[in-house]
Enzyme design. Structure first.
Site, PDB file in Angstrom:
ATOM      1  N   VAL A 225       0.834  -1.205   0.000  1.00 33.90           N
ATOM      2  CA  VAL A 225       0.000   0.000   0.000  1.00 33.90           C
ATOM      3  C   VAL A 225       0.869   1.255   0.000  1.00 33.90           C
ATOM      4  O   VAL A 225       0.366   2.362   0.218  1.00 33.90           O
ATOM      5  CB  VAL A 225      -0.960   0.021   1.214  1.00 33.90           C
ATOM      6  CG1 VAL A 225      -2.017  -1.055   1.080  1.00 33.90           C
ATOM      7  CG2 VAL A 225      -0.191  -0.133   2.528  1.00 33.90           C
ATOM      8  N   ARG A 227       4.308   2.305  -2.337  1.00 34.96           N
ATOM      9  CA  ARG A 227       4.574   2.717  -3.706  1.00 34.96           C
ATOM     10  C   ARG A 227       4.928   1.490  -4.532  1.00 34.96           C
ATOM     11  O   ARG A 227       5.647   0.601  -4.083  1.00 34.96           O
ATOM     12  CB  ARG A 227       5.728   3.733  -3.757  1.00 34.96           C
ATOM     13  CG  ARG A 227       5.354   5.102  -3.204  1.00 34.96           C
ATOM     14  CD  ARG A 227       4.334   5.811  -4.093  1.00 34.96           C
ATOM     15  NE  ARG A 227       3.928   7.107  -3.571  1.00 34.96           N
ATOM     16  CZ  ARG A 227       2.845   7.298  -2.843  1.00 34.96           C
ATOM     17  NH1 ARG A 227       2.078   6.265  -2.503  1.00 34.96           N
ATOM     18  NH2 ARG A 227       2.519   8.520  -2.434  1.00 34.96           N
ATOM     19  N   ASP A 251      -2.259  -2.544  -4.073  1.00 34.48           N
ATOM     20  CA  ASP A 251      -2.993  -1.306  -4.338  1.00 34.48           C
ATOM     21  C   ASP A 251      -2.165  -0.330  -5.151  1.00 34.48           C
ATOM     22  O   ASP A 251      -2.682   0.675  -5.633  1.00 34.48           O
ATOM     23  CB  ASP A 251      -3.406  -0.650  -3.013  1.00 34.48           C
ATOM     24  CG  ASP A 251      -4.360   0.514  -3.209  1.00 34.48           C
ATOM     25  OD1 ASP A 251      -5.358   0.335  -3.936  1.00 34.48           O
ATOM     26  OD2 ASP A 251      -4.112   1.594  -2.647  1.00 34.48           O
ATOM     27  N   GLU A 256       0.895   3.104 -13.311  1.00 32.40           N
ATOM     28  CA  GLU A 256      -0.544   3.178 -13.056  1.00 32.40           C
ATOM     29  C   GLU A 256      -1.201   4.071 -14.097  1.00 32.40           C
ATOM     30  O   GLU A 256      -0.630   5.096 -14.468  1.00 32.40           O
ATOM     31  CB  GLU A 256      -0.800   3.721 -11.641  1.00 32.40           C
ATOM     32  CG  GLU A 256      -0.259   2.807 -10.564  1.00 32.40           C
ATOM     33  CD  GLU A 256      -0.494   3.329  -9.145  1.00 32.40           C
ATOM     34  OE1 GLU A 256      -1.192   4.364  -8.998  1.00 32.40           O
ATOM     35  OE2 GLU A 256       0.004   2.721  -8.195  1.00 32.40           O
ATOM     36  N   HIS A 275      -5.328   1.783  -6.491  1.00 34.07           N
ATOM     37  CA  HIS A 275      -4.698   2.819  -5.679  1.00 34.07           C
ATOM     38  C   HIS A 275      -5.753   3.611  -4.898  1.00 34.07           C
ATOM     39  O   HIS A 275      -5.797   4.852  -4.947  1.00 34.07           O
ATOM     40  CB  HIS A 275      -3.869   3.761  -6.556  1.00 34.07           C
ATOM     41  CG  HIS A 275      -2.779   4.469  -5.786  1.00 34.07           C
ATOM     42  ND1 HIS A 275      -1.598   4.876  -6.348  1.00 34.07           N
ATOM     43  CD2 HIS A 275      -2.696   4.851  -4.484  1.00 34.07           C
ATOM     44  CE1 HIS A 275      -0.845   5.476  -5.449  1.00 34.07           C
ATOM     45  NE2 HIS A 275      -1.501   5.473  -4.301  1.00 34.07           N
ATOM     46  N   SER A 277      -6.567   2.659  -1.415  1.00 34.72           N
ATOM     47  CA  SER A 277      -6.569   2.230  -0.015  1.00 34.72           C
ATOM     48  C   SER A 277      -6.824   3.399   0.929  1.00 34.72           C
ATOM     49  O   SER A 277      -7.313   3.206   2.040  1.00 34.72           O
ATOM     50  CB  SER A 277      -5.250   1.540   0.343  1.00 34.72           C
ATOM     51  OG  SER A 277      -4.145   2.393   0.120  1.00 34.72           O
ATOM     52  N   ALA A 278      -6.486   4.614   0.502  1.00 31.53           N
ATOM     53  CA  ALA A 278      -6.741   5.792   1.338  1.00 31.53           C
ATOM     54  C   ALA A 278      -6.917   7.014   0.452  1.00 31.53           C
ATOM     55  O   ALA A 278      -5.996   7.411  -0.258  1.00 31.53           O
ATOM     56  CB  ALA A 278      -5.607   6.017   2.327  1.00 31.53           C
TER      57      ALA A 278
END
Length: 312
Positions: A225, A227, A251, A256, A275, A277-278
């Site tokens: 989670v 990089r 994630d 990307e 990407h 997760s937060a």
């Protein structure tokens, strides 16, 4: 008078949140693309926004004193060749709970066979699936900043055995034993779950390669989670295909968005998420910005200042 440029894909939400606060002597404009932002780049002495967007106009800023990132990762602003004659601040203490929810949502889903149970329900199959408690499962956390500590706290709540890794020795709350990066060969073989929360720095790139994956248990799960560049993706795919490790929950990726033909999409022992997760929730980021703005006006040190050389 301070001039604030909000340069964010969700600029209207940030403008709305800031407009609710009484910041005093400040003018504010909002932009969502380069064309809009360039008009105000030389006008602004403060910029609030996404690092990658801000980096695209940074060389056109003349009066810039302070940038408040809305993201945890500020790597785009730390690249060589970009101006660094301003104060850069990040965001901390808001992503830890969100990433902890992500990590343990997937761990619990796996350990309690949530997806398999759902498939049985769809097929009207009454079948008990064996599971194991999280108690005494070993989790290893690499990166013990505010996010890593939040994950360690949750792991301790579930009575997991919590191992941690950081660059300096010492005791860390909720961590049963701490290791240095030089001790990977001792750290990795003990783990049921490896959680990576590393920034993108020269030291962290390719932190996990074929060599490290071969040190892990056959059933171990890698969760990234942090990089994507911290894991060598080709080596990871090979390890997953050969079942050197048990699986991965990813994630973040080297590039990307993840291309449709990437084999990770189709692997049964892999979970791919975009990407997410937060998220950066505007109201939380604006809380940090407003506190820092008052410090800026009062001439006090700002919270969460970033070291350009370290990248965090």
């Amino acid at each position: 008078m301070n001039n604030l440029l909000i340069f964010e894909s969700d600029a209207s939400a940030y403008l709305g949140e800031i407009s609710k606060r009484d910041l005093g002597n400040i003018e504010i404009v909002a932009a969502v693309d380069d064309q809009q932002a360039q008009k105000y780049a030389s006008w602004a002495n403060i910029i609030l926004g996404q690092p990658a967007l801000i980096a695209s106009i940074l060389k056109e800023t003349d009066q810039l004193q302070w940038v408040q990132s809305t993201f945890a990762g500020v790597e785009p602003l730390c690249k060589p060749g970009l101006p660094q004659n301003y104060l850069l601040t990040g965001v901390k203490d808001i992503f830890g709970p969100l990433m902890s929810e992500y990590v343990f949502g997937h761990i619990l889903s796996r350990e309690r066979s949530i997806l398999a149970t759902d498939r049985n329900q769809q097929n009207r199959v009454w079948q008990r699936i064996k599971y194991r408690s999280l108690a005494n499962i070993t989790i290893g956390i690499v990166g013990l900043g505010s996010i890593g500590l939040a994950i360690a706290r949750t792991a301790a709540h579930f009575n997991m055995r919590v191992l941690g890794m950081k660059r300096t020795s010492g005791e860390v709350d909720f961590v049963d034993q701490l290791y240095l990066p030089s001790e990977l060969d001792i750290f990795l073989p003990q783990l049921d779950y490896l959680v990576l929360i590393l920034p993108d720095t020269s030291e962290s790139r390719n932190f996990i390669t074929r060599k490290e994956l071969n040190m892990m248990n056959e059933g171990a799960i890698l969760i990234n989670v942090g990089r994507g560049v911290t894991v060598n993706q080709s080596d990871l795919i090979a390890a997953l295909e050969s079942k050197t490790i048990g699986g991965a929950i990813l994630d973040v990726f080297e590039e990307e968005p993840l291309l449709p033909d990437n084999p990770l999409w189709g692997m049964k022992n892999v979970v791919v998420t975009p990407h997410n997760s937060a998220y950066s929730f505007p109201e939380q980021v604006v809380d940090i910005f407003c506190e820092n703005y008052q410090r800026f006006v009062d001439g006090l040190p700002l919270r969460y200042a970033v070291d350009f050389n370290r990248g965090y």
